[in-house]
Write an enzyme that holds these catalytic residues in place. Sequence first.
Site, PDB file in Angstrom:
ATOM      1  N   ASN A   7      12.373   3.838   3.209  1.00 32.39           N
ATOM      2  CA  ASN A   7      13.009   5.065   2.734  1.00 32.39           C
ATOM      3  C   ASN A   7      12.389   6.240   3.483  1.00 32.39           C
ATOM      4  OD1 ASN A   7      13.561   7.450   1.206  1.00 32.39           O
ATOM      5  ND2 ASN A   7      14.109   6.189  -0.544  1.00 32.39           N
ATOM      6  N   ARG A  18       9.007  23.233   7.355  1.00 34.34           N
ATOM      7  CA  ARG A  18       8.909  24.227   8.421  1.00 34.34           C
ATOM      8  C   ARG A  18      10.233  24.559   9.074  1.00 34.34           C
ATOM      9  NH1 ARG A  18       3.819  25.022  11.042  1.00 34.34           N
ATOM     10  NH2 ARG A  18       4.976  26.290  12.515  1.00 34.34           N
ATOM     11  N   HIS A  43      18.335   8.959   0.525  1.00 32.81           N
ATOM     12  CA  HIS A  43      18.883   9.430  -0.747  1.00 32.81           C
ATOM     13  C   HIS A  43      19.266  10.902  -0.573  1.00 32.81           C
ATOM     14  CE1 HIS A  43      18.524   9.369  -5.423  1.00 32.81           C
ATOM     15  NE2 HIS A  43      19.379  10.299  -5.032  1.00 32.81           N
ATOM     16  N   ARG A  45      20.360  14.075  -1.708  1.00 37.00           N
ATOM     17  CA  ARG A  45      20.596  14.807  -2.955  1.00 37.00           C
ATOM     18  C   ARG A  45      21.417  16.075  -2.688  1.00 37.00           C
ATOM     19  NH1 ARG A  45      17.437  12.990  -7.148  1.00 37.00           N
ATOM     20  NH2 ARG A  45      15.827  11.484  -6.572  1.00 37.00           N
ATOM     21  N   HIS A  50      15.388  17.011   0.803  1.00 40.51           N
ATOM     22  CA  HIS A  50      14.810  16.168   1.852  1.00 40.51           C
ATOM     23  C   HIS A  50      15.930  15.729   2.802  1.00 40.51           C
ATOM     24  CE1 HIS A  50      15.944  13.172  -1.186  1.00 40.51           C
ATOM     25  NE2 HIS A  50      14.933  13.530  -1.970  1.00 40.51           N
ATOM     26  N   GLU A  70      21.460   5.632  -1.162  1.00 37.58           N
ATOM     27  CA  GLU A  70      21.349   5.622  -2.613  1.00 37.58           C
ATOM     28  C   GLU A  70      21.622   7.012  -3.168  1.00 37.58           C
ATOM     29  OE1 GLU A  70      17.350   4.199  -3.216  1.00 37.58           O
ATOM     30  OE2 GLU A  70      16.531   6.231  -3.187  1.00 37.58           O
ATOM     31  N   THR A 100      12.462  12.817  -8.936  1.00 35.60           N
ATOM     32  CA  THR A 100      12.670  11.512  -8.329  1.00 35.60           C
ATOM     33  C   THR A 100      13.357  10.614  -9.339  1.00 35.60           C
ATOM     34  OG1 THR A 100      11.593   9.687  -7.138  1.00 35.60           O
ATOM     35  CG2 THR A 100      10.426  10.593  -9.047  1.00 35.60           C
ATOM     36  N   HIS A 190      10.398   1.538  -6.172  1.00 39.72           N
ATOM     37  CA  HIS A 190       9.765   2.644  -6.877  1.00 39.72           C
ATOM     38  C   HIS A 190       8.286   2.336  -7.130  1.00 39.72           C
ATOM     39  CE1 HIS A 190      10.660   6.609  -8.652  1.00 39.72           C
ATOM     40  NE2 HIS A 190       9.526   6.405  -9.294  1.00 39.72           N
ATOM     41  N   ASP A 191       7.436   3.093  -6.457  1.00 45.34           N
ATOM     42  CA  ASP A 191       5.975   3.008  -6.598  1.00 45.34           C
ATOM     43  C   ASP A 191       5.391   1.679  -6.126  1.00 45.34           C
ATOM     44  OD1 ASP A 191       5.947   5.572  -7.514  1.00 45.34           O
ATOM     45  OD2 ASP A 191       5.623   5.072  -9.611  1.00 45.34           O
ATOM     46  N   GLY A 213       9.159   4.106   0.360  1.00 42.80           N
ATOM     47  CA  GLY A 213       9.068   5.317   1.151  1.00 42.80           C
ATOM     48  C   GLY A 213       7.761   6.064   0.964  1.00 42.80           C
ATOM     49  N   HIS A 214       7.544   6.608  -0.220  1.00 41.59           N
ATOM     50  CA  HIS A 214       6.412   7.505  -0.452  1.00 41.59           C
ATOM     51  C   HIS A 214       5.079   6.855  -0.088  1.00 41.59           C
ATOM     52  CE1 HIS A 214       4.280  10.868  -2.326  1.00 41.59           C
ATOM     53  NE2 HIS A 214       3.474   9.956  -2.840  1.00 41.59           N
TER      54      HIS A 214
END
Length: 239
Positions: A7, A18, A43, A45, A50, A70, A100, A190-191, A213-214
């Site tokens: 992701n 920036r 994703h 949004r 992002h 997604e 999120t 997720h996580d 991703g994160h």
Amino acid sequence: MTQLSVNINKVATLRNARGGSNPNVVQVAKDCERFGAQGITVHPRPDERHITEQDVYNLKDVVTTEFNIEGYPDERFMKIIEEVRPAQATLVPDPPDVLTSNAGWDTVNNESKLKEIITQIKSWGIRTSIFIEPEDRMMEGAMKCGSDRVELYTEMYASSFHSNKETAVEAYKSSARFANEIGLGINAGHDLDLSNLKYLKEQIPFLMEVSIGHALFCDALYYGLENTIQMYLRELDVN
């Protein structure tokens, strides 16, 4: 083997801080694939905090692995899906203002709505997945809606993993087994990170895809992107 879909939302977050095009989202997606990722997830949004809508179109003809888009299936999302035709559309029940994704679909109370949306997406030749919590009745609801896959919302697993990993994974094992028995493919996200990914894969050997991703990009700050992707792939190779 379970596929790793990277992701790249966080890359766009850094760029947007920036303005301009550094880091370049398209180039990072190409590099992730070159380094071994088997898919790219975005994703987009509505507030474009992002990934932007333009990013999605820029990636359309660049991603050579599986492209997974997604999001909440509103009119805007459906237009993107129809025009881009990704390999997979993952439906997430989050409203535009949440930070999120933080809950799975209630596939029982939303059966009619989801069935209509999924029928439309599948008519475009796109695989569907529903973001869902580990409950058998929600899995059955997903099957009745016509979804091809479910994506297990793994925040509860991740948050409890270090205190008691056996207890943390139990509901996921059970519901994934049930979903597999009724013909649903299993994704997860997720996580998930380098500490908890291997155990989840061991407990759900038929897991088809993870979207990360994160944590992956946090690790890449220390290990480098190519090395990090290889590290995640090794965690998934537990056969």
